[in-house]
Design an enzyme around this catalytic site. Structure first.
Site, mmCIF file in Angstrom:
data_model
loop_
_atom_site.group_PDB
_atom_site.id
_atom_site.type_symbol
_atom_site.label_atom_id
_atom_site.label_comp_id
_atom_site.label_asym_id
_atom_site.label_seq_id
_atom_site.Cartn_x
_atom_site.Cartn_y
_atom_site.Cartn_z
ATOM 1 N N CYS A 12 -21.916 3.051 -8.482
ATOM 2 C CA CYS A 12 -21.713 2.999 -9.927
ATOM 3 C C CYS A 12 -21.115 4.280 -10.500
ATOM 4 O O CYS A 12 -21.025 5.292 -9.827
ATOM 5 C CB CYS A 12 -23.042 2.818 -10.646
ATOM 6 S SG CYS A 12 -24.052 1.530 -9.998
ATOM 7 N N GLY A 38 -16.841 1.263 -9.465
ATOM 8 C CA GLY A 38 -17.489 -0.047 -9.509
ATOM 9 C C GLY A 38 -16.675 -1.018 -10.318
ATOM 10 O O GLY A 38 -16.286 -0.695 -11.451
ATOM 11 N N ASN A 112 -26.703 5.822 -11.695
ATOM 12 C CA ASN A 112 -25.859 5.855 -10.499
ATOM 13 C C ASN A 112 -26.722 6.388 -9.365
ATOM 14 O O ASN A 112 -27.295 7.477 -9.484
ATOM 15 C CB ASN A 112 -24.658 6.788 -10.755
ATOM 16 C CG ASN A 112 -23.825 7.031 -9.492
ATOM 17 O OD1 ASN A 112 -23.267 8.102 -9.314
ATOM 18 N ND2 ASN A 112 -23.746 6.048 -8.620
ATOM 19 N N GLY A 113 -26.831 5.621 -8.282
ATOM 20 C CA GLY A 113 -27.642 6.069 -7.151
ATOM 21 C C GLY A 113 -28.561 4.971 -6.686
ATOM 22 O O GLY A 113 -28.402 3.797 -7.068
ATOM 23 N N CYS A 246 -23.490 14.252 -2.112
ATOM 24 C CA CYS A 246 -22.895 13.296 -1.163
ATOM 25 C C CYS A 246 -21.512 13.769 -0.691
ATOM 26 O O CYS A 246 -20.602 13.949 -1.495
ATOM 27 C CB CYS A 246 -22.756 11.954 -1.877
ATOM 28 S SG CYS A 246 -21.832 10.728 -0.939
ATOM 29 N N TYR A 252 -13.952 10.511 -0.068
ATOM 30 C CA TYR A 252 -13.497 9.151 -0.280
ATOM 31 C C TYR A 252 -13.622 8.614 -1.700
ATOM 32 O O TYR A 252 -12.696 7.992 -2.214
ATOM 33 C CB TYR A 252 -14.294 8.272 0.690
ATOM 34 C CG TYR A 252 -13.994 6.804 0.656
ATOM 35 C CD1 TYR A 252 -12.748 6.321 1.031
ATOM 36 C CD2 TYR A 252 -14.961 5.895 0.272
ATOM 37 C CE1 TYR A 252 -12.485 4.965 1.007
ATOM 38 C CE2 TYR A 252 -14.706 4.536 0.253
ATOM 39 C CZ TYR A 252 -13.462 4.073 0.623
ATOM 40 O OH TYR A 252 -13.204 2.744 0.603
ATOM 41 N N SER A 293 -6.983 7.116 -0.972
ATOM 42 C CA SER A 293 -7.858 8.272 -0.804
ATOM 43 C C SER A 293 -7.440 9.193 0.329
ATOM 44 O O SER A 293 -7.856 10.349 0.371
ATOM 45 C CB SER A 293 -9.290 7.801 -0.584
ATOM 46 O OG SER A 293 -9.323 6.897 0.498
HETATM 47 S S1 SF4 Z 1 -23.276 11.727 2.571
HETATM 48 FE FE1 SF4 Z 1 -23.561 9.702 3.459
HETATM 49 S S2 SF4 Z 1 -25.803 9.388 3.495
HETATM 50 FE FE2 SF4 Z 1 -25.406 11.119 2.129
HETATM 51 S S3 SF4 Z 1 -25.311 10.191 0.082
HETATM 52 FE FE3 SF4 Z 1 -23.211 10.274 0.873
HETATM 53 S S4 SF4 Z 1 -22.805 8.295 1.862
HETATM 54 FE FE4 SF4 Z 1 -25.040 8.529 1.578
#
Ligand code: SF4
Length: 472
Positions: A12, A38, A112-113, A246, A252, A293
């Protein structure tokens, strides 16, 4: 970016604004710039200080909101959400923001999450009499707020947040306040900006550029910001922890023009391409990136190698959403619909194909085949991330472990399956160097769990993967 056919999807995007007479309209533009996060649902809740008004629905932002609907959404503050969801039905009730009305005040929440202890909390709350209207983990927060026993809203929210585990970037709005919270590991991106005297919050800074806001700062892990007509106050609901943002946001998901925690996404991707060349050079005639990307990374690989960068693959931007389907068959068909090789570029050439990830391997196999059919004499695949061998519990649909090609196969086996002449993944060290965040924190403050299996939070036995939520 082939999120919808690749099996790697963001959950999201959130947006919020306080103190502007065109709050709903600006939220619309903000959400439009976050659409890549999204495409399955969108919604806005606006307040004029007396009531909250909501409009939401399935589809793209432009499909959900017509001019008439926005004109009817008057008020000085708003929050909005764009949503991705997978198999099992995309129920209207789960489209966000979620709005809860009560005698005293109403509450709107956008998230988001993914909460890793949502199921455990739901069982507990249901045992105490709560009745859930959605299968979304986001609703848990609203129940915890209402049941906290505190009188003051800030205390209610702070207390509720301390019970949550996992990844969350929340925007919460009542008639009187906008509240913004980020999980103690800061797994998801969230930034604050100013538009004149108005405060703006967004999952990505590209939304600030679109609405004309100035970036102020990133929300800190474990921070609760409270914004009202008196300005913004910062509070904490957890002690400081190491950031674990993340890594896939840089690799990406995020838009190249966004800065995530002050690192520009395009520059990070370009550096990942350079690191990849240093780790896995190859003799070739052209470098091409899988759009969109991987283009920045392909440019980086080309720059470092001296091999010319060329547009060897074209993305068809006009494929309708009909093809954004969760089934494997349609995903495979979708690759053909979405990408075409440029014969004049790849014919008779040794091609380096730079991509950001291999999830199931299906998409890579089809692209390699496509390039060969267009006359490429060799196809060398270079991936700007380590192999994804572990599922993500934090809001990214990376598929179940059994579906992840890297959890069951060696690099050589994957090379064979996708039909490439050579295949190399970037190392975790190369990934950290390329993104170039300050190296004070472990892993430079990045989550690497889908590559390493080392999760920054506890994972509960009944943690529901984001894409399984709909079926709970
Ligand atoms: S790095 Fe990988 S495991 Fe960590 S939040 Fe991003 S997608 Fe998920």
């Amino acid at each position: 970016m082939l999120a919808d056919i690749k099996g790697l999807n963001e959950e999201c995007g959130v947006f919020g604004i306080w103190g502007h007479q065109d709050a709903a309209q600006l939220t619309y533009y903000g959400l439009h710039s976050l659409q890549h996060r999204g495409q399955e649902g969108a919604g806005i809740v606006v307040t004029d200080g007396e009531k909250l008004k909501m409009h939401k629905g399935h589809g793209l932002v432009t499909e959900v909101f017509s001019r008439g609907e926005l004109e009817g959404m008057t008020g000085h503050a708003a929050i909005g959400h764009v949503r991705y969801s997978t198999a099992g039905g995309n129920e209207y009730a789960n489209v966000q923001p979620l709005l809860f009305r009560s005698q005293t005040s109403s509450l709107a929440v956008a998230h988001n999450g993914n909460l890793v202890n949502a199921n455990a909390l739901k069982h507990q709350l249901e045992a105490q009499g709560s009745i859930f209207q959605t299968t979304s983990d986001t609703e848990v927060l609203a129940h915890l707020i209402k049941r906290s026993g505190y009188m003051d809203l800030k205390d209610q929210v702070r207390n509720a947040l301390t019970m949550l585990k996992g990844a969350y970037a929340f925007v919460i709005m009542t008639e009187e306040k906008l509240m913004v919270a980020l999980d103690p590991n800061g797994l998801r991106p969230l930034s604050i900006g100013m538009l004149g005297d108005a405060y703006v919050v967004a999952s990505e800074t590209c939304a600030f550029d679109v609405v004309g806001a100035e970036y102020l700062r990133d929300v800190k892990p474990g921070e609760l910001l409270i914004i009202d007509d008196n300005g913004m106050t910062a509070d904490r609901f957890s002690s400081p922890t190491n950031r674990s943002i993340c890594s896939m946001e840089y690799i990406y998901f995020s838009r190249p023009d966004s800065n995530i925690d002050q690192v520009n996404v395009h520059s990070a991707r370009k550096n990942l391409g350079k690191e990849l060349y240093r780790e896995a050079p190859v003799e070739a005639d052209v470098v091409t990136g899988v759009p969109d990307s991987s283009i920045s990374a392909a440019i980086g690989y080309a720059e470092a190698s001296g091999i010319p960068y060329e547009i060897g693959l074209i993305k068809n931007r006009y494929v309708g959403r009909t093809f954004i389907q969760p089934s494997q068959e349609l995903r495979e068909l979708g690759v053909k619909m979405k990408l075409s090789p440029v014969r004049g570029i790849v014919e008779g050439k040794r091609v380096v194909m730079v991509d950001d990830s291999i999830v199931r391997g299906t998409t890579s196999r089809r692209i390699v085949k496509m390039l060969r059919a267009a006359g490429a004499t060799e196809v060398h695949v270079r991936i700007t991330a380590p192999p994804i061998a572990h599922p993500c519990y934090y809001g990214i649909d990376t598929s179940e472990r059994a579906e992840l090609i890297a959890s069951n196969h060696s690099v050589e086996e994957i090379r064979d399956i996708i039909g490439a002449d050579s295949l190399a993944f970037l190392s975790p060290e190369g990934l950290l160097r390329g993104i170039g965040r300050p190296d004070g924190d472990p892993n430079n403050g990045q989550c690497l769990a889908c590559f390493t299996g080392k999760y920054p939070t506890e994972i509960y036995p009944d943690t529901v993967l984001p894409y399984e939520k709909e079926m709970v």
